[in-house]
Design a protein around this motif. Structure first.
Motif, mmCIF file in Angstrom:
data_model
loop_
_atom_site.group_PDB
_atom_site.id
_atom_site.type_symbol
_atom_site.label_atom_id
_atom_site.label_comp_id
_atom_site.label_asym_id
_atom_site.label_seq_id
_atom_site.Cartn_x
_atom_site.Cartn_y
_atom_site.Cartn_z
ATOM 1 N N ILE A 27 0.868 -1.169 0.000
ATOM 2 C CA ILE A 27 0.000 0.000 0.000
ATOM 3 C C ILE A 27 0.904 1.217 0.000
ATOM 4 O O ILE A 27 1.791 1.349 0.836
ATOM 5 C CB ILE A 27 -0.924 -0.003 1.225
ATOM 6 N N ARG A 28 0.673 2.116 -0.969
ATOM 7 C CA ARG A 28 1.573 3.247 -1.116
ATOM 8 C C ARG A 28 0.802 4.496 -1.481
ATOM 9 O O ARG A 28 -0.099 4.481 -2.314
ATOM 10 C CB ARG A 28 2.581 2.946 -2.223
ATOM 11 N N TYR A 29 1.146 5.572 -0.817
ATOM 12 C CA TYR A 29 0.639 6.891 -1.162
ATOM 13 C C TYR A 29 1.843 7.808 -1.203
ATOM 14 O O TYR A 29 2.625 7.857 -0.266
ATOM 15 C CB TYR A 29 -0.372 7.384 -0.119
ATOM 16 N N TYR A 73 -9.241 12.254 -7.073
ATOM 17 C CA TYR A 73 -9.242 10.905 -7.620
ATOM 18 C C TYR A 73 -10.500 10.707 -8.469
ATOM 19 O O TYR A 73 -11.610 11.022 -8.027
ATOM 20 C CB TYR A 73 -9.204 9.872 -6.492
ATOM 21 N N ALA A 83 -11.226 2.337 -0.267
ATOM 22 C CA ALA A 83 -9.862 1.849 -0.476
ATOM 23 C C ALA A 83 -8.944 3.038 -0.749
ATOM 24 O O ALA A 83 -7.842 3.138 -0.192
ATOM 25 C CB ALA A 83 -9.810 0.858 -1.635
ATOM 26 N N VAL A 84 -9.404 3.964 -1.583
ATOM 27 C CA VAL A 84 -8.612 5.153 -1.912
ATOM 28 C C VAL A 84 -8.486 6.072 -0.695
ATOM 29 O O VAL A 84 -7.406 6.563 -0.383
ATOM 30 C CB VAL A 84 -9.228 5.907 -3.116
ATOM 31 N N LYS A 124 -6.153 4.453 1.823
ATOM 32 C CA LYS A 124 -4.782 4.386 1.307
ATOM 33 C C LYS A 124 -4.090 5.743 1.406
ATOM 34 O O LYS A 124 -2.892 5.831 1.661
ATOM 35 C CB LYS A 124 -4.792 3.910 -0.142
ATOM 36 N N THR A 125 -4.842 6.817 1.229
ATOM 37 C CA THR A 125 -4.270 8.158 1.269
ATOM 38 C C THR A 125 -4.302 8.764 2.675
ATOM 39 O O THR A 125 -3.890 9.900 2.857
ATOM 40 C CB THR A 125 -5.006 9.095 0.295
#
Length: 149
Positions: free
Chosen positions: A10-12, A64, A83-84, A87-88
């Motif tokens: 998981i990456r932001y 997004y 999810a977005v 994740k952020t």
């Protein structure tokens, strides 16, 4: 026998310093930012659904695009929304979609979707601050301003 599974990452990546992020203080601020970043070549052709991802100071971490649909609608998967958001590491969101026809009034499905996302957000302590409907002419409707959220 070795059992193999996929590795999950998981990456932001936020490259803009927080103090430089734009702050949203009103539906007018949000609509101006969204309209500026909307594809003007397609805003009157088909519906798209986007969200502003905000930190705890209502500064915009990013925009997004959740979906792009047809002339009269687009589908949203609430699991993708969150999810977005998760994740952020966002604490609030502003939803937005366009009405190619120029109609500013929300449909019943617009209202139901907004309520569903708002309720889901409450489980995660994520605030749904507004849902905006944009038109090709740059006009907008705010659920928050009209007391619908």
């Amino acid at each position: 026998m070795e059992i193999k599974v996929n590795e999950i990452a998981i990456r932001y990546s936020g490259s803009i310093k927080t103090k430089l992020l734009p702050k949203i203080s009103s539906s007018r601020d949000a609509s101006a930012m969204l309209f500026e970043h909307w594809d003007k070549n397609n805003i009157e052709l088909y519906e798209s659904f986007k969200m502003l991802l905000l930190n705890n100071s209502n500064k915009v971490k990013g925009i997004y695009t959740l979906s792009t649909g047809g002339i009269t609608g687009t589908l949203i998967d609430i699991r993708i929304v969150f999810a977005v958001v998760l994740k952020t590491v966002s604490t609030a969101i502003i939803l937005a979609h366009n009405h190619p026809s120029g109609t500013l009034q929300p449909s019943q499905p617009d209202k139901l979707l907004t309520e569903k996302i708002k309720k889901a957000g409450e489980l995660f302590d994520i605030k749904v601050l507004d849902h905006l409907i944009l038109t090709p002419d740059g006009d907008y409707f705010s659920f928050a301003d009209e007391g619908l959220i």
